[in-house]
Design a protein around this motif. Sequence first.
Motif, PDB file in Angstrom:
ATOM      1  N   LEU B 141       0.843  -1.210   0.000  1.00 39.03           N
ATOM      2  CA  LEU B 141       0.000   0.000   0.000  1.00 39.03           C
ATOM      3  C   LEU B 141       0.872   1.252   0.000  1.00 39.03           C
ATOM      4  O   LEU B 141       0.502   2.291  -0.533  1.00 39.03           O
ATOM      5  CB  LEU B 141      -0.929   0.006   1.210  1.00 39.03           C
ATOM      6  N   LEU B 142       2.046   1.140   0.603  1.00 41.51           N
ATOM      7  CA  LEU B 142       2.939   2.307   0.696  1.00 41.51           C
ATOM      8  C   LEU B 142       3.543   2.668  -0.663  1.00 41.51           C
ATOM      9  O   LEU B 142       4.033   3.768  -0.870  1.00 41.51           O
ATOM     10  CB  LEU B 142       4.054   2.021   1.696  1.00 41.51           C
ATOM     11  N   ARG B 143       3.532   1.680  -1.575  1.00 45.01           N
ATOM     12  CA  ARG B 143       4.115   1.915  -2.888  1.00 45.01           C
ATOM     13  C   ARG B 143       3.496   3.143  -3.568  1.00 45.01           C
ATOM     14  O   ARG B 143       4.173   3.851  -4.298  1.00 45.01           O
ATOM     15  CB  ARG B 143       3.878   0.677  -3.751  1.00 45.01           C
ATOM     16  N   ASP B 144       2.208   3.352  -3.307  1.00 49.94           N
ATOM     17  CA  ASP B 144       1.523   4.477  -3.940  1.00 49.94           C
ATOM     18  C   ASP B 144       2.182   5.808  -3.627  1.00 49.94           C
ATOM     19  O   ASP B 144       2.374   6.625  -4.515  1.00 49.94           O
ATOM     20  CB  ASP B 144       0.062   4.515  -3.474  1.00 49.94           C
ATOM     21  N   ILE B 145       2.489   6.030  -2.348  1.00 50.84           N
ATOM     22  CA  ILE B 145       3.067   7.338  -2.026  1.00 50.84           C
ATOM     23  C   ILE B 145       4.561   7.354  -2.277  1.00 50.84           C
ATOM     24  O   ILE B 145       5.168   8.386  -2.409  1.00 50.84           O
ATOM     25  CB  ILE B 145       2.790   7.789  -0.578  1.00 50.84           C
ATOM     26  N   GLU B 146       5.184   6.177  -2.324  1.00 58.06           N
ATOM     27  CA  GLU B 146       6.620   6.171  -2.562  1.00 58.06           C
ATOM     28  C   GLU B 146       6.936   6.458  -4.017  1.00 58.06           C
ATOM     29  O   GLU B 146       7.967   7.027  -4.341  1.00 58.06           O
ATOM     30  CB  GLU B 146       7.202   4.805  -2.179  1.00 58.06           C
ATOM     31  N   LEU B 147       6.043   6.017  -4.903  1.00 57.67           N
ATOM     32  CA  LEU B 147       6.408   6.024  -6.314  1.00 57.67           C
ATOM     33  C   LEU B 147       5.357   6.693  -7.193  1.00 57.67           C
ATOM     34  O   LEU B 147       5.639   7.694  -7.846  1.00 57.67           O
ATOM     35  CB  LEU B 147       6.604   4.576  -6.755  1.00 57.67           C
ATOM     36  N   PHE B 148       4.138   6.137  -7.217  1.00 58.42           N
ATOM     37  CA  PHE B 148       3.154   6.596  -8.192  1.00 58.42           C
ATOM     38  C   PHE B 148       2.830   8.068  -8.023  1.00 58.42           C
ATOM     39  O   PHE B 148       2.894   8.853  -8.952  1.00 58.42           O
ATOM     40  CB  PHE B 148       1.863   5.785  -8.050  1.00 58.42           C
ATOM     41  N   LEU B 149       2.491   8.439  -6.783  1.00 61.05           N
ATOM     42  CA  LEU B 149       1.990   9.782  -6.552  1.00 61.05           C
ATOM     43  C   LEU B 149       3.027  10.844  -6.898  1.00 61.05           C
ATOM     44  O   LEU B 149       2.753  11.737  -7.703  1.00 61.05           O
ATOM     45  CB  LEU B 149       1.538   9.888  -5.108  1.00 61.05           C
ATOM     46  N   PRO B 150       4.250  10.776  -6.332  1.00 62.94           N
ATOM     47  CA  PRO B 150       5.236  11.801  -6.708  1.00 62.94           C
ATOM     48  C   PRO B 150       5.589  11.748  -8.181  1.00 62.94           C
ATOM     49  O   PRO B 150       5.805  12.794  -8.790  1.00 62.94           O
ATOM     50  CB  PRO B 150       6.434  11.473  -5.819  1.00 62.94           C
ATOM     51  N   LEU B 151       5.590  10.545  -8.775  1.00 60.36           N
ATOM     52  CA  LEU B 151       5.954  10.452 -10.194  1.00 60.36           C
ATOM     53  C   LEU B 151       4.953  11.210 -11.062  1.00 60.36           C
ATOM     54  O   LEU B 151       5.329  11.913 -11.994  1.00 60.36           O
ATOM     55  CB  LEU B 151       6.034   8.993 -10.639  1.00 60.36           C
ATOM     56  N   ALA B 189      10.376   2.451   2.687  1.00 58.04           N
ATOM     57  CA  ALA B 189       9.371   2.849   3.680  1.00 58.04           C
ATOM     58  C   ALA B 189       8.338   1.745   3.894  1.00 58.04           C
ATOM     59  O   ALA B 189       7.918   1.496   5.021  1.00 58.04           O
ATOM     60  CB  ALA B 189       8.690   4.139   3.237  1.00 58.04           C
ATOM     61  N   GLY B 190       7.946   1.064   2.822  1.00 59.86           N
ATOM     62  CA  GLY B 190       6.959  -0.003   2.940  1.00 59.86           C
ATOM     63  C   GLY B 190       7.452  -1.154   3.807  1.00 59.86           C
ATOM     64  O   GLY B 190       6.687  -1.743   4.563  1.00 59.86           O
ATOM     65  N   ASP B 191       8.741  -1.469   3.697  1.00 58.93           N
ATOM     66  CA  ASP B 191       9.314  -2.532   4.525  1.00 58.93           C
ATOM     67  C   ASP B 191       9.264  -2.152   6.000  1.00 58.93           C
ATOM     68  O   ASP B 191       8.998  -2.979   6.864  1.00 58.93           O
ATOM     69  CB  ASP B 191      10.778  -2.772   4.135  1.00 58.93           C
ATOM     70  N   LEU B 192       9.535  -0.887   6.246  1.00 59.45           N
ATOM     71  CA  LEU B 192       9.553  -0.392   7.620  1.00 59.45           C
ATOM     72  C   LEU B 192       8.179  -0.563   8.257  1.00 59.45           C
ATOM     73  O   LEU B 192       8.055  -1.055   9.380  1.00 59.45           O
ATOM     74  CB  LEU B 192       9.948   1.088   7.581  1.00 59.45           C
ATOM     75  N   ILE B 193       7.142  -0.157   7.526  1.00 56.60           N
ATOM     76  CA  ILE B 193       5.767  -0.246   8.035  1.00 56.60           C
ATOM     77  C   ILE B 193       5.363  -1.700   8.245  1.00 56.60           C
ATOM     78  O   ILE B 193       4.692  -2.032   9.210  1.00 56.60           O
ATOM     79  CB  ILE B 193       4.800   0.388   7.017  1.00 56.60           C
ATOM     80  N   ALA B 194       5.748  -2.562   7.326  1.00 54.87           N
ATOM     81  CA  ALA B 194       5.214  -3.919   7.340  1.00 54.87           C
ATOM     82  C   ALA B 194       6.065  -4.883   8.167  1.00 54.87           C
ATOM     83  O   ALA B 194       5.643  -5.987   8.445  1.00 54.87           O
ATOM     84  CB  ALA B 194       5.108  -4.440   5.912  1.00 54.87           C
ATOM     85  N   GLY B 195       7.276  -4.448   8.550  1.00 56.72           N
ATOM     86  CA  GLY B 195       8.149  -5.375   9.263  1.00 56.72           C
ATOM     87  C   GLY B 195       8.682  -6.460   8.341  1.00 56.72           C
ATOM     88  O   GLY B 195       8.769  -7.627   8.716  1.00 56.72           O
TER      89      GLY B 195
END
Lengths: 354, 308
Positions: B141-151, B189-195
């Motif tokens: 779910l974090l992928r969206d703000i890490e990549l898609f949105l800023p791109l 960031a996604g790894d951090l959230i998900a452990g």
Amino acid sequence: MKAPILSGLFAKKALAPPPDIEAAALRSDRFRLARQGDWERLEQIVRTMESGRLRRLSDEDVVELPTLYRTAASSLSVARETSLDAATLAYLESLVQRAWFQVYGPRQGFFRWLGGFLGGGLSAAVREIWLEILIALAVMVAGAIAGWLLVSGNQDWFYSLVPSGLTGDRVPGASREALLKSLDTVKGPSGLSFFAAYLFQNNASVSILAFALGFAFGVPTLMILLKEMATLGAMVWLFASKGLTLQFVAWLSVHGTTELFAILLAGAAGLHVGRSMAFPGDRSILAATAESGRRAAIVMAGVVMMLIVAAILESFVRQLVGSTLDRFLIGGSMLALWCTYFFAFRRDPTGDYQ
Amino acid sequence: MTAASIRFTRDPKRERICVTPEGIALTFVVATRSARLGALLIDYMILLFGSIFISIAMGMILGGIGSLVDAKPAGAAEFVVALWVILWFVAWNGYFMIFELSARGATPGKRLTGIRVAARPASDHEGSARLTAEAVIARNLLRDIELFLPLILVMSAPSGAGGPAGLAATAWFLVFAFFPFFNRDALRAGDLIAGTWVVEAPRTKLADALSVEGAAKGASSVTGATYQFGDAELSIYGEYELQTLERMLRDGQQEALEAVHTAICTKIGWSPGAGDERAFLEAFYAQLRAKLEGDMRFGKRKADKFSA
């Protein structure tokens, strides 16, 4: 009918004949040759599991997997202390790791997970973030009130709060009839399924954003909630100014109780992550974040589910049911349903869940 | 790592020891950032071309429906468009989740680069947990703000419509893109959230036992000579040299074998002959390993030729 070629292709390869152990010059190689058969058997089982063809595993294989795994693992411990064969050590390390992933992997299938998720896991996760839900709710109410107050003070605010794509005829100064017409049903269900798909996609994106931005200590999440609700507040003001409050709220409630609830949960899930990053308590920040992140992800899976329901309600039911009372009944019972499911349904999820 | 290659040299900076519930120490190797970037690019290529292909196919179906003008097929066309919107959403959100939830814990891109997703243990030297569905959902779910949105924002920046938003988006994008460089385990960031973390998933094949064949167990097949080395001759090398020799023997490059043969002969004071290098090295390897392994059983280890 037989398919000789196919069965030949997919048949298990026969294991090599047992090696001549006495021929080895080294004690560590004799150790290896004596156990090699077990390792290769384990590798074959693991390979089948990795490729997802679980049905091809015989009962024997399933029963023996843990034993073979422990044998290989203890072989690895012994080999580390007694052997200098780098190739064998590398093989064993990779084999034991692969087997470990299968033995301790998520052995529940998707449907088992879904069962645990719907049958208590989701509501438990929602109850665990009750504090964030209250905070997000307070912010959303504040946002709606702020939107109302801003627009009632100066009508120009309306245009900056409400995206122009959303308004159509619904602008300050529009006649009562035009506003009332925009709440009307449409004739026949044409075009609605596309509308539903579009709405779902759009709302899901907003919710994922509200959740994901919780990563920045939750602040942007709160801003998104404020902004979305200020838009709503401005719209309510517009209809209220023509004495249509009741009709508008009824129109909105059909899907709004579900949709706003979903956005509330998404925001709360984001806040939950942000809060545990800012205040991890006596755990490490990483551990606290991971724990709350996983809990929030369960809530988010529920949010997506709610948004599908909301999109169906919005595009079909709301457009087809015209009476204010009926709309209130549908919206109210949806709200009651969600609240009951999340807060009164207290069954423990089945053991293997999580 | 591909199936055939063996990790002789390792990067200790990327190794993490985790203890399984049975008390066995497993070595996880954190994936390199370049492997992860490569996997991401492959996955996006697959997604992009897959989406374009499906869109074209659906466009053709729509065109076919459109040509049936008399039948007024509005419902059918609408169904196709709705299906397309939903497929698009499921593909871009579900692709990573479905593959990472499978038994391999990896998308096709990750499989090709030999890495996988795993649950990160709560602290060092602690038992690793199992990878749960929630963790996979959270990290994706974090992928969206890490990549898609800023791109999307970055791409709209040159038109000037965004103004400072474009700059902000670039900064945002850079923060997340360089996130893995500022922590030990290369977590995004996604790894951090998900452990979770991304580790190497080597699939090594079992190589042949070296002491079973050739001169390791006796005489050379070429000359019939049996090479015997004394204790003093064997004690000049350590485990590092043994593993180098093992790699040479497994690779079997003739020039390399000749060079090593000469080097060893010079070192132990033999006069190097020619033609029987492999048998000599096989015998030397077997005897050196027998000696080092014998010492090992008594708790004596010799890392390389420099150690005592």
